[in-house]
Design a protein around this motif. Structure first.
Motif, PDB file in Angstrom:
ATOM      1  N   VAL A  59      17.997  56.961  49.435  1.00  0.00           N
ATOM      2  CA  VAL A  59      19.461  56.937  49.345  1.00  0.00           C
ATOM      3  C   VAL A  59      19.888  55.603  48.754  1.00  0.00           C
ATOM      4  O   VAL A  59      19.447  54.539  49.211  1.00  0.00           O
ATOM      5  N   SER A  60      20.716  55.659  47.722  1.00  0.00           N
ATOM      6  CA  SER A  60      21.195  54.426  47.087  1.00  0.00           C
ATOM      7  C   SER A  60      22.165  53.703  48.011  1.00  0.00           C
ATOM      8  O   SER A  60      22.931  54.324  48.749  1.00  0.00           O
ATOM      9  N   ILE A  61      22.119  52.380  47.956  1.00  0.00           N
ATOM     10  CA  ILE A  61      22.942  51.533  48.816  1.00  0.00           C
ATOM     11  C   ILE A  61      23.965  50.797  47.951  1.00  0.00           C
ATOM     12  O   ILE A  61      23.640  50.323  46.860  1.00  0.00           O
ATOM     13  N   PRO A  62      25.231  50.679  48.392  1.00  0.00           N
ATOM     14  CA  PRO A  62      26.222  49.909  47.624  1.00  0.00           C
ATOM     15  C   PRO A  62      25.786  48.454  47.464  1.00  0.00           C
ATOM     16  O   PRO A  62      24.965  47.928  48.229  1.00  0.00           O
ATOM     17  N   SER A  63      26.343  47.812  46.461  1.00  0.00           N
ATOM     18  CA  SER A  63      25.945  46.443  46.139  1.00  0.00           C
ATOM     19  C   SER A  63      26.239  45.457  47.263  1.00  0.00           C
ATOM     20  O   SER A  63      25.553  44.449  47.406  1.00  0.00           O
ATOM     21  N   THR A  66      23.165  45.013  49.618  1.00  0.00           N
ATOM     22  CA  THR A  66      21.894  44.754  48.952  1.00  0.00           C
ATOM     23  C   THR A  66      20.899  44.133  49.927  1.00  0.00           C
ATOM     24  O   THR A  66      21.221  43.174  50.628  1.00  0.00           O
ATOM     25  N   GLY A  67      19.698  44.672  49.960  1.00  0.00           N
ATOM     26  CA  GLY A  67      18.673  44.221  50.881  1.00  0.00           C
ATOM     27  C   GLY A  67      18.266  45.293  51.874  1.00  0.00           C
ATOM     28  O   GLY A  67      17.201  45.210  52.482  1.00  0.00           O
ATOM     29  N   MET A  68      19.118  46.307  52.045  1.00  0.00           N
ATOM     30  CA  MET A  68      18.793  47.427  52.925  1.00  0.00           C
ATOM     31  C   MET A  68      18.084  48.523  52.139  1.00  0.00           C
ATOM     32  O   MET A  68      18.261  48.647  50.923  1.00  0.00           O
ATOM     33  N   GLU A  69      17.310  49.324  52.851  1.00  0.00           N
ATOM     34  CA  GLU A  69      16.628  50.475  52.251  1.00  0.00           C
ATOM     35  C   GLU A  69      16.780  51.672  53.178  1.00  0.00           C
ATOM     36  O   GLU A  69      16.547  51.574  54.381  1.00  0.00           O
ATOM     37  N   ILE A  70      17.170  52.806  52.584  1.00  0.00           N
ATOM     38  CA  ILE A  70      17.400  54.022  53.358  1.00  0.00           C
ATOM     39  C   ILE A  70      16.656  55.171  52.692  1.00  0.00           C
ATOM     40  O   ILE A  70      16.695  55.337  51.471  1.00  0.00           O
ATOM     41  N   SER A  71      15.945  55.964  53.492  1.00  0.00           N
ATOM     42  CA  SER A  71      15.286  57.181  53.007  1.00  0.00           C
ATOM     43  C   SER A  71      15.401  58.251  54.081  1.00  0.00           C
ATOM     44  O   SER A  71      15.585  57.945  55.269  1.00  0.00           O
ATOM     45  N   VAL A  72      15.292  59.509  53.676  1.00  0.00           N
ATOM     46  CA  VAL A  72      15.526  60.614  54.599  1.00  0.00           C
ATOM     47  C   VAL A  72      14.652  61.802  54.209  1.00  0.00           C
ATOM     48  O   VAL A  72      14.294  61.970  53.034  1.00  0.00           O
ATOM     49  N   VAL A  73      14.293  62.621  55.203  1.00  0.00           N
ATOM     50  CA  VAL A  73      13.508  63.830  54.972  1.00  0.00           C
ATOM     51  C   VAL A  73      13.978  64.903  55.947  1.00  0.00           C
ATOM     52  O   VAL A  73      14.352  64.608  57.083  1.00  0.00           O
ATOM     53  N   ARG A  74      13.977  66.158  55.472  1.00  0.00           N
ATOM     54  CA  ARG A  74      14.306  67.297  56.335  1.00  0.00           C
ATOM     55  C   ARG A  74      13.011  68.039  56.657  1.00  0.00           C
ATOM     56  O   ARG A  74      12.200  68.319  55.761  1.00  0.00           O
ATOM     57  N   ASN A 114      17.462  41.755  55.229  1.00  0.00           N
ATOM     58  CA  ASN A 114      18.089  40.474  55.574  1.00  0.00           C
ATOM     59  C   ASN A 114      19.417  40.630  56.314  1.00  0.00           C
ATOM     60  O   ASN A 114      20.045  39.637  56.686  1.00  0.00           O
ATOM     61  N   TRP A 115      19.861  41.861  56.545  1.00  0.00           N
ATOM     62  CA  TRP A 115      21.068  42.108  57.336  1.00  0.00           C
ATOM     63  C   TRP A 115      20.744  42.328  58.814  1.00  0.00           C
ATOM     64  O   TRP A 115      21.662  42.550  59.613  1.00  0.00           O
ATOM     65  N   SER A 116      19.473  42.275  59.179  1.00  0.00           N
ATOM     66  CA  SER A 116      19.060  42.654  60.533  1.00  0.00           C
ATOM     67  C   SER A 116      19.764  41.842  61.609  1.00  0.00           C
ATOM     68  O   SER A 116      20.314  42.381  62.581  1.00  0.00           O
ATOM     69  N   PRO A 130      12.232  42.363  60.085  1.00  0.00           N
ATOM     70  CA  PRO A 130      13.410  43.190  59.850  1.00  0.00           C
ATOM     71  C   PRO A 130      13.556  44.266  60.913  1.00  0.00           C
ATOM     72  O   PRO A 130      12.590  44.654  61.565  1.00  0.00           O
ATOM     73  N   VAL A 131      14.759  44.744  61.087  1.00  0.00           N
ATOM     74  CA  VAL A 131      15.031  45.833  62.019  1.00  0.00           C
ATOM     75  C   VAL A 131      14.778  47.152  61.291  1.00  0.00           C
ATOM     76  O   VAL A 131      15.362  47.423  60.248  1.00  0.00           O
ATOM     77  N   PHE A 132      13.889  47.959  61.868  1.00  0.00           N
ATOM     78  CA  PHE A 132      13.588  49.288  61.339  1.00  0.00           C
ATOM     79  C   PHE A 132      14.270  50.318  62.230  1.00  0.00           C
ATOM     80  O   PHE A 132      14.112  50.285  63.459  1.00  0.00           O
ATOM     81  N   GLY A 133      14.992  51.221  61.601  1.00  0.00           N
ATOM     82  CA  GLY A 133      15.667  52.273  62.342  1.00  0.00           C
ATOM     83  C   GLY A 133      15.007  53.620  62.099  1.00  0.00           C
ATOM     84  O   GLY A 133      14.654  53.964  60.961  1.00  0.00           O
ATOM     85  N   LEU A 134      14.821  54.366  63.175  1.00  0.00           N
ATOM     86  CA  LEU A 134      14.248  55.708  63.100  1.00  0.00           C
ATOM     87  C   LEU A 134      15.216  56.634  63.822  1.00  0.00           C
ATOM     88  O   LEU A 134      15.247  56.686  65.048  1.00  0.00           O
ATOM     89  N   MET A 135      16.029  57.353  63.054  1.00  0.00           N
ATOM     90  CA  MET A 135      17.085  58.166  63.618  1.00  0.00           C
ATOM     91  C   MET A 135      16.845  59.634  63.288  1.00  0.00           C
ATOM     92  O   MET A 135      16.431  59.974  62.172  1.00  0.00           O
ATOM     93  N   ALA A 136      17.105  60.505  64.277  1.00  0.00           N
ATOM     94  CA  ALA A 136      16.909  61.945  64.107  1.00  0.00           C
ATOM     95  C   ALA A 136      18.252  62.660  64.222  1.00  0.00           C
ATOM     96  O   ALA A 136      19.071  62.329  65.081  1.00  0.00           O
ATOM     97  N   TYR A 137      18.434  63.654  63.353  1.00  0.00           N
ATOM     98  CA  TYR A 137      19.688  64.396  63.309  1.00  0.00           C
ATOM     99  C   TYR A 137      19.391  65.887  63.199  1.00  0.00           C
ATOM    100  O   TYR A 137      18.346  66.300  62.677  1.00  0.00           O
TER     101      TYR A 137
END
Length: 298
Positions: A59-63, A66-74, A114-116, A130-137
């Protein structure tokens, strides 16, 4: 009177603005991590309108993030229970049941980079990873990212690996910190070097005890005194300028009165005002005229 009232309004506004800015600079900026999760969900649903099951999406992140990374899978719940999923920084083993039970789940992987430290912190500890998030929906046909769900682990725990650990001045071994959905912080020892175990969704990082910082407290006190000195000096200059202005006006008024007395030539006349102009007023009683030769007229 109105002139001084306006100037005092200006002085009060300047003092309040400087004081509020000093408080903002001296205080710690806080960020809402729950709002951040909601933003990630909306961003994912907006960017990926037709997701495919089993496909990982970045998932693209707004400017401004910058520094965050987001990915998702179903994933489908039944294959997920049999095989689990190993991706990115986490390994979700088999025999994990989503709660409540749903047909499809969406797993959102967050790397705050770097936003952690802006969104998560542990009192008396410093983040070294860094803070890693693992969220389920719940992921239905209508929405890629739906309501949050949890995990019921019936086998091995989830493992979180931290490949990048920041250098720190303490000789302490980092410990794992888990931030639950409700904001509770749980500390535990690493099972392997830079590897933490998890028993549900949430955010994970590594922390070490913080060293007492005298330099920061001294610099904060210096900044506060500097701001107060600046405010006091500025107010003093404004008051001095007002006093000088009042003295100049009073001197002009005295000079004007002196010129008026000189112009009257020492003779007293009644006066009256028209607006701000002072004018002489002659008496209405005048001396009766006398004829020079009354006999001639007769």
């Amino acid at each position: 009177m109105g002139f001084f009232y306006k100037w005092w309004q200006v002085i009060i506004c300047v003092i309040l603005s400087l004081f509020s800015s000093s408080l903002v600079e001296g205080s710690h900026m806080s960020y809402d991590h729950e709002s951040l999760d909601a933003f990630f969900g909306k961003k994912t649903n907006k960017e990926i309108s037709r997701p495919r099951t089993g496909v990982f999406y970045n998932v693209s992140i707004p400017s401004n993030f910058t520094g965050m990374e987001i990915s998702v899978v179903r994933l489908r719940s039944v294959p997920f229970w049999f095989r689990g999923v190993n991706y990115s920084f986490s390994n979700i083993p088999p025999r994990i049941v989503p709660r409540p039970n749903v047909v499809r789940i969406a797993i959102l992987y967050e790397n705050l980079g770097n936003w952690s430290s802006h969104y998560y912190n542990v009192p008396n500890y410093t983040l070294v990873a860094p803070v890693f998030g693992l969220m389920a929906y719940n992921s239905s046909k209508r929405a890629f990212i739906g309501e949050k769900i949890d995990f019921i682990i019936q086998g091995d725990p989830i493992t979180i690996q931290f490949p990048h650990v920041m250098q720190h001045e303490t000789n302490s071994t980092p410990v794992c910190a888990k931030f639950s959905v409700g904001g509770k912080v749980e500390l535990s020892n690493m099972t392997k070097p830079y590897v933490c175990e998890g028993h549900g969704q949430g955010h994970y990082t590594l922390v070490v005890p913080s060293l007492p910082s005298h330099t920061n407290s001294g610099s904060k006190r210096f900044n506060i005194w500097w701001v107060l000195g600046f405010v006091i000096g500025f107010v003093g200059l404004v008051i001095l300028a007002l006093v000088l202005l009042a003295l100049v006006k009073d001197a002009k008024r005295r000079k004007l009165r002196k010129l008026e007395r000189n112009s009257e030539g020492g003779e007293l006349f009644d006066t009256f005002w028209i607006g701000e102009t002072k004018l002489p007023l002659a008496s209405m009683i005048r001396t009766k005229p006398a004829l020079e030769n009354e006999d001639a007229i007769r």
